[in-house]
Motif scaffolding. Sequence first.
Motif, PDB file in Angstrom:
ATOM      1  N   LEU A 187       0.819  -1.212   0.000  1.00 10.96           N
ATOM      2  CA  LEU A 187       0.000   0.000   0.000  1.00 10.96           C
ATOM      3  C   LEU A 187       0.848   1.255   0.000  1.00 10.96           C
ATOM      4  CD1 LEU A 187      -2.728   1.443   0.208  1.00 10.96           C
ATOM      5  CD2 LEU A 187      -2.395   1.504   2.659  1.00 10.96           C
ATOM      6  N   THR A 188       1.947   1.235   0.759  1.00 10.13           N
ATOM      7  CA  THR A 188       2.796   2.421   0.802  1.00 10.13           C
ATOM      8  C   THR A 188       3.305   2.731  -0.596  1.00 10.13           C
ATOM      9  OG1 THR A 188       3.521   1.525   2.909  1.00 10.13           O
ATOM     10  CG2 THR A 188       4.644   3.484   2.118  1.00 10.13           C
ATOM     11  N   MET A 218       0.495   4.069  -2.759  1.00  7.17           N
ATOM     12  CA  MET A 218       0.172   5.421  -2.354  1.00  7.17           C
ATOM     13  C   MET A 218       1.211   6.405  -2.872  1.00  7.17           C
ATOM     14  SD  MET A 218      -2.244   6.636  -0.974  1.00  7.17           S
ATOM     15  CE  MET A 218      -2.116   8.267  -1.616  1.00  7.17           C
ATOM     16  N   LEU A 219       2.479   6.017  -2.765  1.00 10.44           N
ATOM     17  CA  LEU A 219       3.535   6.908  -3.239  1.00 10.44           C
ATOM     18  C   LEU A 219       3.420   7.129  -4.741  1.00 10.44           C
ATOM     19  CD1 LEU A 219       6.540   5.746  -1.082  1.00 10.44           C
ATOM     20  CD2 LEU A 219       5.493   7.995  -1.092  1.00 10.44           C
ATOM     21  N   LEU A 259       0.739   7.073  -6.506  1.00 13.30           N
ATOM     22  CA  LEU A 259      -0.380   7.992  -6.704  1.00 13.30           C
ATOM     23  C   LEU A 259       0.014   9.420  -6.351  1.00 13.30           C
ATOM     24  CD1 LEU A 259      -3.638   6.342  -5.359  1.00 13.30           C
ATOM     25  CD2 LEU A 259      -3.148   7.092  -7.666  1.00 13.30           C
ATOM     26  N   ALA A 260       0.734   9.555  -5.231  1.00 13.38           N
ATOM     27  CA  ALA A 260       1.103  10.894  -4.780  1.00 13.38           C
ATOM     28  C   ALA A 260       2.030  11.563  -5.786  1.00 13.38           C
ATOM     29  CB  ALA A 260       1.764  10.828  -3.406  1.00 13.38           C
ATOM     30  N   SER A 293       0.059  12.738  -8.632  1.00 16.49           N
ATOM     31  CA  SER A 293      -0.740  13.898  -8.254  1.00 16.49           C
ATOM     32  C   SER A 293       0.105  15.158  -8.197  1.00 16.49           C
ATOM     33  CB  SER A 293      -1.387  13.677  -6.895  1.00 16.49           C
ATOM     34  OG  SER A 293      -2.133  12.495  -6.901  1.00 16.49           O
ATOM     35  N   VAL A 294       1.337  15.041  -7.698  1.00 18.44           N
ATOM     36  CA  VAL A 294       2.224  16.202  -7.661  1.00 18.44           C
ATOM     37  C   VAL A 294       2.461  16.719  -9.079  1.00 18.44           C
ATOM     38  CG1 VAL A 294       4.595  16.921  -7.248  1.00 18.44           C
ATOM     39  CG2 VAL A 294       3.383  15.657  -5.501  1.00 18.44           C
ATOM     40  N   PHE A 352      -5.774  10.003 -13.286  1.00 22.35           N
ATOM     41  CA  PHE A 352      -5.922   8.680 -12.691  1.00 22.35           C
ATOM     42  C   PHE A 352      -6.781   7.795 -13.585  1.00 22.35           C
ATOM     43  CE2 PHE A 352      -6.302   5.367  -9.760  1.00 22.35           C
ATOM     44  CZ  PHE A 352      -7.626   5.020  -9.615  1.00 22.35           C
ATOM     45  N   LEU A 388      -9.892  -0.321  -3.113  1.00 22.71           N
ATOM     46  CA  LEU A 388      -9.848   1.026  -3.660  1.00 22.71           C
ATOM     47  C   LEU A 388     -11.249   1.555  -3.940  1.00 22.71           C
ATOM     48  CD1 LEU A 388      -6.932   0.741  -6.203  1.00 22.71           C
ATOM     49  CD2 LEU A 388      -6.853   1.449  -3.846  1.00 22.71           C
ATOM     50  N   LEU A 438     -10.566   9.290  -4.326  1.00 18.23           N
ATOM     51  CA  LEU A 438      -9.816   8.109  -3.933  1.00 18.23           C
ATOM     52  C   LEU A 438      -8.508   8.489  -3.260  1.00 18.23           C
ATOM     53  CD1 LEU A 438      -9.248   5.079  -4.004  1.00 18.23           C
ATOM     54  CD2 LEU A 438      -8.264   5.411  -6.250  1.00 18.23           C
ATOM     55  N   VAL A 439      -7.814   9.457  -3.876  1.00 16.85           N
ATOM     56  CA  VAL A 439      -6.505   9.815  -3.328  1.00 16.85           C
ATOM     57  C   VAL A 439      -6.630  10.265  -1.880  1.00 16.85           C
ATOM     58  CG1 VAL A 439      -4.510  11.285  -3.619  1.00 16.85           C
ATOM     59  CG2 VAL A 439      -5.733  10.479  -5.601  1.00 16.85           C
ATOM     60  N   LEU A 496      -7.242   7.269   0.442  1.00 11.66           N
ATOM     61  CA  LEU A 496      -6.046   6.439   0.561  1.00 11.66           C
ATOM     62  C   LEU A 496      -4.964   7.137   1.373  1.00 11.66           C
ATOM     63  CD1 LEU A 496      -5.486   4.738  -2.883  1.00 11.66           C
ATOM     64  CD2 LEU A 496      -6.233   3.730  -0.737  1.00 11.66           C
ATOM     65  N   VAL A 497      -4.820   8.450   1.168  1.00 19.89           N
ATOM     66  CA  VAL A 497      -3.796   9.179   1.916  1.00 19.89           C
ATOM     67  C   VAL A 497      -4.089   9.102   3.404  1.00 19.89           C
ATOM     68  CG1 VAL A 497      -2.853  11.448   2.425  1.00 19.89           C
ATOM     69  CG2 VAL A 497      -3.188  10.759   0.072  1.00 19.89           C
ATOM     70  N   VAL A 518      -5.597   6.808   5.060  1.00 18.33           N
ATOM     71  CA  VAL A 518      -5.301   5.477   5.587  1.00 18.33           C
ATOM     72  C   VAL A 518      -3.808   5.189   5.561  1.00 18.33           C
ATOM     73  CG1 VAL A 518      -5.615   3.040   5.138  1.00 18.33           C
ATOM     74  CG2 VAL A 518      -7.540   4.558   4.987  1.00 18.33           C
ATOM     75  N   ALA A 519      -3.155   5.557   4.457  1.00 21.57           N
ATOM     76  CA  ALA A 519      -1.727   5.245   4.347  1.00 21.57           C
ATOM     77  C   ALA A 519      -0.926   6.043   5.372  1.00 21.57           C
ATOM     78  CB  ALA A 519      -1.232   5.552   2.940  1.00 21.57           C
ATOM     79  N   LEU A 559      -2.466   1.428   8.519  1.00 26.16           N
ATOM     80  CA  LEU A 559      -3.510   0.433   8.301  1.00 26.16           C
ATOM     81  C   LEU A 559      -3.915  -0.232   9.596  1.00 26.16           C
ATOM     82  CD1 LEU A 559      -2.207  -1.509   5.249  1.00 26.16           C
ATOM     83  CD2 LEU A 559      -4.099   0.069   5.342  1.00 26.16           C
ATOM     84  N   TYR A 617       0.354  16.664  -1.266  1.00 33.70           N
ATOM     85  CA  TYR A 617       0.957  15.467  -1.834  1.00 33.70           C
ATOM     86  C   TYR A 617       2.422  15.377  -1.465  1.00 33.70           C
ATOM     87  CZ  TYR A 617      -3.296  15.416  -4.524  1.00 33.70           C
ATOM     88  OH  TYR A 617      -4.600  15.399  -4.901  1.00 33.70           O
ATOM     89  N   VAL A 618       3.104  16.502  -1.508  1.00 28.88           N
ATOM     90  CA  VAL A 618       4.522  16.470  -1.140  1.00 28.88           C
ATOM     91  C   VAL A 618       4.667  16.048   0.316  1.00 28.88           C
ATOM     92  CG1 VAL A 618       6.562  17.891  -0.825  1.00 28.88           C
ATOM     93  CG2 VAL A 618       5.183  18.183  -2.860  1.00 28.88           C
ATOM     94  N   THR A 651       2.603  14.214   1.987  1.00 31.76           N
ATOM     95  CA  THR A 651       2.286  12.784   2.064  1.00 31.76           C
ATOM     96  C   THR A 651       3.499  11.947   1.700  1.00 31.76           C
ATOM     97  OG1 THR A 651       0.027  13.235   1.404  1.00 31.76           O
ATOM     98  CG2 THR A 651       0.784  10.980   1.182  1.00 31.76           C
ATOM     99  N   ILE A 652       4.160  12.343   0.604  1.00 30.64           N
ATOM    100  CA  ILE A 652       5.351  11.589   0.202  1.00 30.64           C
ATOM    101  C   ILE A 652       6.373  11.617   1.325  1.00 30.64           C
ATOM    102  CG2 ILE A 652       7.277  11.554  -1.403  1.00 30.64           C
ATOM    103  CD1 ILE A 652       5.434  12.635  -3.524  1.00 30.64           C
ATOM    104  N   LEU A 697       5.300   9.346   4.227  1.00 32.30           N
ATOM    105  CA  LEU A 697       5.375   7.923   3.908  1.00 32.30           C
ATOM    106  C   LEU A 697       6.811   7.437   3.783  1.00 32.30           C
ATOM    107  CD1 LEU A 697       2.409   7.371   1.478  1.00 32.30           C
ATOM    108  CD2 LEU A 697       2.667   6.586   3.813  1.00 32.30           C
TER     109      LEU A 697
END
Lengths: 325, 396, 291
Positions: free
Chosen positions: A117-118, A121-122, A124-125, A128-129, A248, C41, C227-228, C231-232, C234-235, C239, C272-273, C275-276, C279
């Motif tokens: 999942l990580t 997610m990354l 996707l992120a 998105s960026v 997406f 998802l 969705l994003v 998911l963000v 939860v991530a 979990l 988003y940045v 989030t990255i 993570l």
Amino acid sequence: MSAHAGGYSADPRIRRIEWLPWIVAIAAFFLLPEYLSLGARILIYILYALSLDLIVGYAGIITLGHSAYFGLGAYVAGILAAKAGITDPLVQLVASAAAGGVLGVVTGAIILRTRALTLLMLTLAITSVLLEIANKASTLTGGADGLSGVTVAPVLGLFKFDIFGRTAYLYCLVVLLIGWWLIRRMIYSPFGASLAGVRENSLRMHAIGAPVYRRLVLVYTLSATFAGIAGGLLTQTNQFVGLNVLSFESAGELLVMLILGGVGRIYGAFVGPIVYLIAQDFLAKQFPEYWYLGIGTMLVLVVLFARGGILGIVDTLLAKMRRKA
Amino acid sequence: MKLAIKTGAILLASALCAAQAPAQTIKVGSVLTLSGPNATLGENMDRAIRLYMKLHQDKLPPGVKVEVITRDDGGPNPDKAKQLSQELIVRDKVQFLAGMTWTPNAMSSAPLSTEAKVPMVIMNAGTSVITTMSPYIVRLSFTLWQSSLPMGTWAAKRFKTAYVAVSDFGPGHDAEAAFTKGFTDAGGKIVGSVRIPLANPDFVPFMQRVKDAKPDAVFAFVPAGKQATAIMKAYGELGLHKAGIRFIGPGDITTDEELPNMGDVPLGVLTVFHYSAAADRPANKAFLAAWKKEYGANSVPSFMSVGAWDGMDAIYYAIREQKGKIDPDRTMDLLRHYKSDDSPRGPISIDPETRDIVQNEYLREVRRVGGKLENVELETVQAAVKDPWKILNHKK
Amino acid sequence: MQALLASVVSVAFHGTALGMILYVISVGLSVTMGLMGFANLAHGVFAMAGGYVAATAISRFGVPFPLALVLAFVLVAAGSVVLERLLYSRLYAASDLEQVLFTIGLIFIAVAVARFVYGTLQQPVVLPDYLKGQFSLLGRDFPTYRVFIIASSAVMVGLLWFGVERTRWGAMVRAAVDNRAMAQSVGINTKRLFTLTFALGSGLAGLGGGLGAEIIAIQPTYPFENLVYFLVVVAVGGLGSLRGPFVAALLIGIADTGCKYWLPQYGAFPIYVATIGVLLWRPAGLFGRRT
């Protein structure tokens, strides 16, 4: 994926049936002159699907963010043409490839240390960026209006990109041929075999001392490079780039095309886009609502009952026929 | 002898058949948004096209028919629109391109128009620069500068300060620049401005910014339809009206077919626009009557319907004048000089130099009439407005 | 200074409302992913379904607002049980790729059905009069509706946490998340537990969808567009955890609102940045289990 056919035999020579798609492609050029721009799009998506298959099918990395590299390649080609006045298509294509590759190695090195999942997610992120940047940097990218004024000079100074898509079709065909040949060589090599090892049992690969992480980053970078090339081709064919290349929804569509054809086998990436895009061309125009319904249902059914996609079904049928004979 | 008579009869019959002009079909390719979140915009245009065709069959030369091939671009998807336009030209061999709900879609299709010499009649997209992108483009809809510049000039008489909030895409930038020019040139002061991402459903944080800046009025432009409703809701929820901040903008924010969904919040909102369904000129009354007869008493046409309606009128004019034999350059010549006094929005014409629409702009206020909210036309702010952006920038 | 304080309060308030809705919708996803190891998802589909149920109940059948939300919960939960028994349960042992593909297929189907049944317009969830208008607190006006969101979400979160900490069911869930095999061997009926928990999570998502319809608009493309965000949450939260996503949702809600307010030219880019960054620093999420 349990249904993994079409992997590698020890023999990397090109079998005769593998020339079939190219013969069909050339025939289409002469027989269907009004559909060449659809044809060019199919060729581009085959290359894009091949690049995705490298990581999803062969290396077993699940990503929803492959459109980042495709989109970057598309925008780089477009910006070079529209803003920097660089109109030679081959130069643009090399730039797209380089951009895809650089982003691929940078992001791959970072995210391939994570899993599941990580990782998802990354991916996707990151996409998105890129989407946000493309949206906001509108002086460079045209923002939501898209980038117009993308001029592409004739290929090799001789073949102009025309409205019928003749040049575009042959150009994409040649690029796809080269890409396919390279990818095929890679898969039928020891490197390709090690990828299968990583996918099936990465613990054991670690145990035998194979440099798993490095292999993954390498294949990820190569995949991103091809995706970038495909993106550049799209821009050159359309002479336009819009934000959709990074969406997406289009990444989801690519996955659908790949699954439809069959994951983890080179020709799945051929069959999938051909079937999907042709069906979409006919059906989606008449019934846009039902199109998504059909795609979704088909996806669910494929996952539940036909995991190898179309080629998987073909394999099963052939096996049955052979048993009967 | 008999053989001679028979042959003669056959020859005569063939000659008669040949003398009749063969039925000729002129194909028009219409690229609209018929699915996705903005489907109502395209539907309103498509309905106007079909209604026009139904009621004006006698306006075509004898033996000439018009066939409209409609394609769905799914929203502001410039690559898809370009692909659809290309297919219409190459596969369906259309002689006109029409529709074009969105600016990005029109802009991406413009080069095709030039390369294939297919006249494009823009029935909606409102960014000023579009008509400069191809000599084969003519616009029958509107531009944001046409409405927002006079709005700015007029607003400076009523309000001292204003805040500008627009969607971040071509028409939004145009509206922002036009209003700012009109307002500041007439002595007003802009206290702040913000560009809202096009794909954004929640306007509350942006409206909060506006409220905190305490202007006399907020000038807003977002795409007509659900986004207009959303920003109106945000304006109401945060109590901007109570705080003394008046809502103004081009007519896209209070379109006639969307007003019923906005509740009571829009009461008193002032807009400048070229068309209101509540206008009482005879041409509009006739248009409304025909519309409601065909599509139901509760159906309301929008400014996009009128753009499509007048666009078809222009196409029919070009067909008539050429008696069905379409030559692209002659068509553009005719369209450049197109005029109509019968449009539901009042007198319109095309500016021969820029191929863009020239029309009146009216000041309207949202009032309750007969239990429903309507855009009541108060006065003609400016008559026969040419696109100001092109005049200011000396563009053609 | 006064103005700055006012904007900070405003951002914190609106951000909290958004964060609460995100949490109510996403908590189900966190639990099912932690419990069943299934990457669903399509979770946004349940939220969207709840929104449509509530909107239809209010505008077509005149059901009062609170009852409409309860209806959203019940109907979506029931629907999810059917889906789980028929489809999801076949794929518990499937590979990650297959699960991802299956849920994307579900999203496509749901989007098409929603478009077909409800058309493409945003569905307005009409608020009752007592929720419209402003609510005065300490000299500032806040939209009543968003106050209601914060209050009712807080209540639901409290109930949920109580349920998981103090009830037998909660203990079983925690056990199964920790170690499914062990839980099975001590006799916990994991099949029934999965179904029940899945239903609860989906029902909550449906309720959140209906409750938050003004903030996160109900339209056919809802599951794709949001969705994003889910998911963000939860991530980043982690979990299987309950508190993690709560913190994550609030952070995201406030950060998103703050960015729109103070840095609108950057859009969602900073989120988003961030989030990255989070993570990479903590791959299992802020409160996730480090495996």
